[in-house]
Design a protein around this motif. Structure first.
Motif, PDB file in Angstrom:
ATOM      1  N   ILE A 196      66.199 -18.828 107.783  1.00  0.00           N
ATOM      2  CA  ILE A 196      67.509 -18.937 108.430  1.00  0.00           C
ATOM      3  C   ILE A 196      68.073 -20.331 108.165  1.00  0.00           C
ATOM      4  N   THR A 197      69.315 -20.408 107.720  1.00  0.00           N
ATOM      5  CA  THR A 197      69.927 -21.731 107.525  1.00  0.00           C
ATOM      6  C   THR A 197      71.147 -21.874 108.434  1.00  0.00           C
ATOM      7  N   VAL A 252      71.632 -29.216 117.799  1.00  0.00           N
ATOM      8  CA  VAL A 252      71.369 -28.595 119.102  1.00  0.00           C
ATOM      9  C   VAL A 252      71.031 -27.122 118.912  1.00  0.00           C
ATOM     10  N   GLN A 253      71.791 -26.450 118.071  1.00  0.00           N
ATOM     11  CA  GLN A 253      71.587 -24.997 117.906  1.00  0.00           C
ATOM     12  C   GLN A 253      70.316 -24.678 117.124  1.00  0.00           C
ATOM     13  N   VAL A 254      69.892 -25.584 116.242  1.00  0.00           N
ATOM     14  CA  VAL A 254      68.624 -25.380 115.533  1.00  0.00           C
ATOM     15  C   VAL A 254      67.487 -25.325 116.557  1.00  0.00           C
ATOM     16  N   GLU A 255      67.510 -26.256 117.505  1.00  0.00           N
ATOM     17  CA  GLU A 255      66.483 -26.283 118.559  1.00  0.00           C
ATOM     18  C   GLU A 255      66.534 -25.013 119.396  1.00  0.00           C
ATOM     19  N   PHE A 256      67.760 -24.561 119.675  1.00  0.00           N
ATOM     20  CA  PHE A 256      67.937 -23.355 120.474  1.00  0.00           C
ATOM     21  C   PHE A 256      67.333 -22.135 119.759  1.00  0.00           C
ATOM     22  N   ILE A 257      67.601 -22.040 118.469  1.00  0.00           N
ATOM     23  CA  ILE A 257      67.080 -20.902 117.686  1.00  0.00           C
ATOM     24  C   ILE A 257      65.554 -20.964 117.628  1.00  0.00           C
ATOM     25  N   LYS A 258      65.040 -22.190 117.464  1.00  0.00           N
ATOM     26  CA  LYS A 258      63.572 -22.362 117.454  1.00  0.00           C
ATOM     27  C   LYS A 258      62.977 -21.793 118.754  1.00  0.00           C
ATOM     28  N   ASN A 259      63.571 -22.179 119.895  1.00  0.00           N
ATOM     29  CA  ASN A 259      63.028 -21.726 121.180  1.00  0.00           C
ATOM     30  C   ASN A 259      63.159 -20.215 121.356  1.00  0.00           C
ATOM     31  N   PHE A 260      64.236 -19.645 120.826  1.00  0.00           N
ATOM     32  CA  PHE A 260      64.438 -18.197 120.883  1.00  0.00           C
ATOM     33  C   PHE A 260      63.235 -17.485 120.242  1.00  0.00           C
ATOM     34  N   PHE A 261      62.808 -17.985 119.079  1.00  0.00           N
ATOM     35  CA  PHE A 261      61.698 -17.332 118.382  1.00  0.00           C
ATOM     36  C   PHE A 261      60.344 -17.672 119.010  1.00  0.00           C
ATOM     37  N   LEU A 262      60.217 -18.922 119.510  1.00  0.00           N
ATOM     38  CA  LEU A 262      58.941 -19.303 120.145  1.00  0.00           C
ATOM     39  C   LEU A 262      58.681 -18.417 121.362  1.00  0.00           C
ATOM     40  N   GLU A 263      59.752 -18.121 122.123  1.00  0.00           N
ATOM     41  CA  GLU A 263      59.592 -17.235 123.281  1.00  0.00           C
ATOM     42  C   GLU A 263      59.122 -15.850 122.871  1.00  0.00           C
ATOM     43  N   VAL A 316      57.484 -27.823 101.552  1.00  0.00           N
ATOM     44  CA  VAL A 316      57.632 -27.338 102.934  1.00  0.00           C
ATOM     45  C   VAL A 316      58.073 -25.864 103.003  1.00  0.00           C
ATOM     46  N   ILE A 317      59.223 -25.555 102.395  1.00  0.00           N
ATOM     47  CA  ILE A 317      59.833 -24.238 102.644  1.00  0.00           C
ATOM     48  C   ILE A 317      58.995 -23.098 102.053  1.00  0.00           C
ATOM     49  N   ILE A 318      58.642 -23.209 100.776  1.00  0.00           N
ATOM     50  CA  ILE A 318      57.936 -22.096 100.126  1.00  0.00           C
ATOM     51  C   ILE A 318      56.566 -21.855 100.790  1.00  0.00           C
ATOM     52  N   PRO A 319      55.755 -22.922 101.024  1.00  0.00           N
ATOM     53  CA  PRO A 319      54.467 -22.662 101.710  1.00  0.00           C
ATOM     54  C   PRO A 319      54.656 -22.021 103.086  1.00  0.00           C
ATOM     55  N   ALA A 320      55.666 -22.452 103.845  1.00  0.00           N
ATOM     56  CA  ALA A 320      55.867 -21.883 105.188  1.00  0.00           C
ATOM     57  C   ALA A 320      56.272 -20.413 105.102  1.00  0.00           C
ATOM     58  N   LEU A 321      57.141 -20.083 104.168  1.00  0.00           N
ATOM     59  CA  LEU A 321      57.558 -18.674 104.022  1.00  0.00           C
ATOM     60  C   LEU A 321      56.366 -17.824 103.579  1.00  0.00           C
ATOM     61  N   LYS A 322      55.534 -18.418 102.703  1.00  0.00           N
ATOM     62  CA  LYS A 322      54.347 -17.672 102.223  1.00  0.00           C
ATOM     63  C   LYS A 322      53.399 -17.390 103.367  1.00  0.00           C
ATOM     64  N   SER A 323      53.348 -18.298 104.370  1.00  0.00           N
ATOM     65  CA  SER A 323      52.445 -18.018 105.497  1.00  0.00           C
ATOM     66  C   SER A 323      53.188 -17.310 106.636  1.00  0.00           C
ATOM     67  N   ASN A 324      54.310 -16.662 106.254  1.00  0.00           N
ATOM     68  CA  ASN A 324      55.046 -15.773 107.177  1.00  0.00           C
ATOM     69  C   ASN A 324      55.681 -16.453 108.379  1.00  0.00           C
ATOM     70  N   ILE A 334      58.787 -18.278 110.418  1.00  0.00           N
ATOM     71  CA  ILE A 334      60.246 -18.229 110.416  1.00  0.00           C
ATOM     72  C   ILE A 334      60.706 -19.655 110.134  1.00  0.00           C
ATOM     73  N   VAL A 335      61.405 -19.836 109.036  1.00  0.00           N
ATOM     74  CA  VAL A 335      61.856 -21.181 108.657  1.00  0.00           C
ATOM     75  C   VAL A 335      63.326 -21.326 109.031  1.00  0.00           C
ATOM     76  N   ILE A 336      63.605 -22.368 109.832  1.00  0.00           N
ATOM     77  CA  ILE A 336      64.987 -22.637 110.241  1.00  0.00           C
ATOM     78  C   ILE A 336      65.375 -23.972 109.638  1.00  0.00           C
ATOM     79  N   CYS A 337      66.372 -23.954 108.775  1.00  0.00           N
ATOM     80  CA  CYS A 337      66.722 -25.175 108.042  1.00  0.00           C
ATOM     81  C   CYS A 337      68.161 -25.612 108.343  1.00  0.00           C
ATOM     82  N   ASP A 338      68.283 -26.859 108.797  1.00  0.00           N
ATOM     83  CA  ASP A 338      69.575 -27.474 109.093  1.00  0.00           C
ATOM     84  C   ASP A 338      70.176 -27.932 107.755  1.00  0.00           C
TER      85      ASP A 338
END
Ligand code: TMP
Length: 210
Positions: A3-4, A15-26, A78-86, A88-92
């Motif tokens: 998600i970008t 602010v919204q990046v943090e919000f989206i992070k928390n949405f998925f962490l929950e 960062v991005i490719i290894p994180a996506l490979k380990s499934n 959710i990548v949120i990029c500002d």
């Protein structure tokens, strides 16, 4: 899932990046939050050069190549290894910022940008891009207030020093890009309050994480 977030200065991305992070962490998902420029150690050095008002002599082409160098390193490290380990990548900010700032606004060759992107992306494309759209008259006021109250460092204010016309062109570029890629882009009215914007973002996210 990748998600970008995109938008002009003062559109409220951080602010919204943090919000989206928390949405998925929950939802007990594994999340990685990152940003461009500056998502790696090397990238943080490039970010300093790119955003410092002291870099006012940076040529448009040198600027482009530094953003692409940052992206190439960021994808690999960062991005490719994180996506490979499934995760959710949120990029500002991501490649749409380059298309808008360096091509649509600065006038550099879009074919050149696309060619280099093809070489570094390894087929990676965001699944969802949230565009926080705000009139730059409002966005710049917010961004400059953040610099004054110390929320954002003066040493990162090179783009805030650009003219209102420049920022209006940035907005126009993002809106044009969102129309061209209307499956990937969701445009949110970022002139609303933080809570209203968050509600709009929740509706978008609920639709994709059914
Ligand atoms: P930000 O991280 O606070 O949004 O600041 C990054 C600045 O860099 C912003 O003004 C937009 C600019 N930028 C580009 O011009 N091209 C790019 O490819 C990226 C990622 C950012």
């Amino acid at each position: 899932m990748f998600i970008t977030l995109e938008g002009g200065e003062g559109s409220g991305k951080s602010v919204q990046v943090e919000f989206i992070k928390n949405f998925f962490l929950e939802k007990k998902k594994e999340v990685l939050v990152t940003k461009e420029p500056g998502g790696t150690d090397i990238g943080r050095k490039l970010r300093k050069i790119l955003l410092s008002p002291e870099s006012k002599n940076l040529s448009h082409m040198a600027e482009l190549l530094l953003y692409l160098a940052d992206r190439s390193q960021h994808l690999k490290e960062v991005i490719i290894p994180a996506l490979k380990s499934n995760k959710i990548v949120i990029c500002d900010r991501f490649f749409d910022s380059t298309v808008v700032y360096q091509s649509f606004v600065r006038g550099l060759d879009l074919n050149l940008i696309n060619t280099i992107h093809n070489a570094i992306l390894e087929g990676i494309e965001p699944d969802l891009t949230i565009l926080l759209d705000v009139d730059p008259k409002i966005g710049l006021l917010r961004a400059k207030a953040q610099i004054q109250n110390g929320q954002r460092s003066v040493s990162e204010s090179r783009f805030e020093d650009e003219t209102l016309k420049f920022h209006q062109k940035v907005r126009e570029g993002f809106l044009a890009l969102s129309k061209k890629n209307d499956k990937r882009f969701k445009v949110v009215d970022a002139s609303k309050t933080i809570e209203e914007v968050q509600n709009d973002i929740i509706s978008i996210l609920k639709n994709i994480v059914k």
